[in-house]
Design an enzyme around this catalytic site. Structure first.
Site, mmCIF file in Angstrom:
data_model
loop_
_atom_site.group_PDB
_atom_site.id
_atom_site.type_symbol
_atom_site.label_atom_id
_atom_site.label_comp_id
_atom_site.label_asym_id
_atom_site.label_seq_id
_atom_site.Cartn_x
_atom_site.Cartn_y
_atom_site.Cartn_z
ATOM 1 N N GLN A 150 0.805 -1.216 0.000
ATOM 2 C CA GLN A 150 0.000 0.000 0.000
ATOM 3 C C GLN A 150 0.838 1.266 0.000
ATOM 4 O OE1 GLN A 150 -1.656 -1.080 4.038
ATOM 5 N NE2 GLN A 150 -1.558 1.144 4.336
ATOM 6 N N CYS A 156 -5.171 0.532 3.661
ATOM 7 C CA CYS A 156 -5.272 -0.885 4.027
ATOM 8 C C CYS A 156 -6.675 -1.421 3.797
ATOM 9 C CB CYS A 156 -4.867 -1.077 5.476
ATOM 10 S SG CYS A 156 -5.978 -0.290 6.679
ATOM 11 N N HIS A 290 -6.199 -1.148 11.530
ATOM 12 C CA HIS A 290 -5.613 -1.720 10.318
ATOM 13 C C HIS A 290 -6.450 -2.903 9.839
ATOM 14 C CE1 HIS A 290 -2.508 -2.559 7.414
ATOM 15 N NE2 HIS A 290 -2.214 -3.735 7.920
ATOM 16 N N ASN A 311 -0.888 -9.422 4.606
ATOM 17 C CA ASN A 311 -0.788 -7.988 4.851
ATOM 18 C C ASN A 311 -0.564 -7.242 3.540
ATOM 19 O OD1 ASN A 311 -0.705 -5.616 6.316
ATOM 20 N ND2 ASN A 311 1.023 -6.189 7.586
#
Length: 347
Positions: A150, A156, A290, A311
């Protein structure tokens, strides 16, 4: 004789004081030398780190300030790794950032109060599921795109949404397509782009637009831009609806993840910033900041149940961009609040 004795005693006392001062100054000097050696060693490591990650600073005072942050982070990492935890931390591309700077740059969840979010869905497709595999990794099923990054953008929420959608699309069509996070950042104006967002709001956008274009049509650039209707005009992934996993229930989350990748959100802390391997067990609270994509689960060799998650910080972070987090904890919210805000797409 008395005068000579006094003089002798005074001389001995003076020598004793001198000896003590020599020992004290020697100890101080030795300690200072040790500190200098340690600083020189960590500074050399810092220079190597700068070269590894291509870090450059415009001013010497900025470099020195970043070195001091780096040194503190290294000490924190080493202290944690010596504490016999089930996970390890390591120096990474974020090691010259304070925790506050890191959270500002690399998270991005916005919830109720920050953004007009839709009401939670009331249906749960997997409510009656009674049997699930003991472990699962959707990467082995071809339902997970490689790890993305990102960048310094609080997007996110877009990556978590797209990860869940890519998985649902592959399971429905047999085709794994990289979809566009940048379209969500630019065009999903109820969310705040790089300023943060909420996955449910992103799912609502995808439903209303009848799909999301692919990455090739609308590539990611980690910044807020005016929505490009032409690039967004060829949807590749569409959904009929989305559903929220019932909150504060790891068993329901397990049922969902056993059937498809799921968007989940949790609280990132300083420890997580430098995670590198193992099963993350905190410390952390439930102040969600997040979002990522849950792509599986299992049990470690040491017998600890975990979630497997993807992630959006690139492959240099964590276990090549992935991480494991403890599952089946006493708190109903799950570790770090991971069971509080979860959703999946239905194609």
């Amino acid at each position: 004789m008395a005068l000579a004795s006094i003089e002798f005693t005074y001389q001995m006392y003076s020598k004793f004081i001198c000896l003590c001062l020599i020992l004290i100054f020697g100890a101080w000097s030795s300690e200072a030398t040790s500190r200098n050696v340690q600083d020189a060693s960590i500074y050399e490591r810092y220079e190597q780190w700068m070269a590894q990650y291509g870090r450059q600073y415009s001013y010497m005072n900025e470099k020195e300030a970043r070195f001091n942050i780096f040194k503190k982070n290294v000490a924190f990492i080493e202290s944690s790794n010596n504490a016999n935890k089930p996970y390890k931390m390591s120096v990474n591309q974020f090691s010259d950032l304070t925790t506050e700077e890191f959270l500002d740059k690399r998270t991005g969840f916005k919830g109720p109060g920050d953004i007009p979010v839709p009401l939670p869905t009331t249906t749960f497709k997997y409510e009656n599921v009674s049997m699930v595999p003991s472990s699962l990794d959707w990467r082995t099923k071809g339902a997970v795109m490689p790890v993305k990054d990102q960048g310094d953008c609080g997007s996110c929420w877009a990556f978590a949404t797209v990860g869940a959608l890519e998985g649902a699309h592959q399971l429905a069509t047999g085709e794994l397509v990289s979809l566009s996070e940048q379209e969500l950042v630019d065009c999903n104006t109820v969310n705040f782009g790089c300023g943060g967002g909420y996955p449910d709001v992103a799912f609502e956008y995808i439903i209303n637009k009848h799909g999301l274009t692919n990455e090739a049509n609308y590539p990611y650039n980690a910044s807020d831009n005016v929505c490009n209707a032409t690039e967004a005009g060829s949807p590749s992934g569409s959904i009929t609806r989305y559903e929220d996993v019932p909150a504060n229930n790891e068993l329901d989350l397990l049922k969902a993840v056993a059937n498809q990748p799921v968007s989940v959100c949790f609280e990132v802390t300083q420890e997580f910033m430098h995670y590198s391997s193992g099963v993350f067990t905190g410390p952390c609270g439930t102040q969600v900041n997040h979002c990522v994509t849950a792509i599986g689960y299992g049990t470690s060799d040491e017998g600890m149940d975990y979630w497997l998650l993807k992630n959006s910080w690139g492959t240099n972070w964590g276990d090549e961009g992935y991480f494991r987090m403890q599952r089946n904890v006493e708190a109903v919210e799950g570790m770090c609040g991971i069971a509080t805000l979860s959703a999946y797409a239905i194609v």
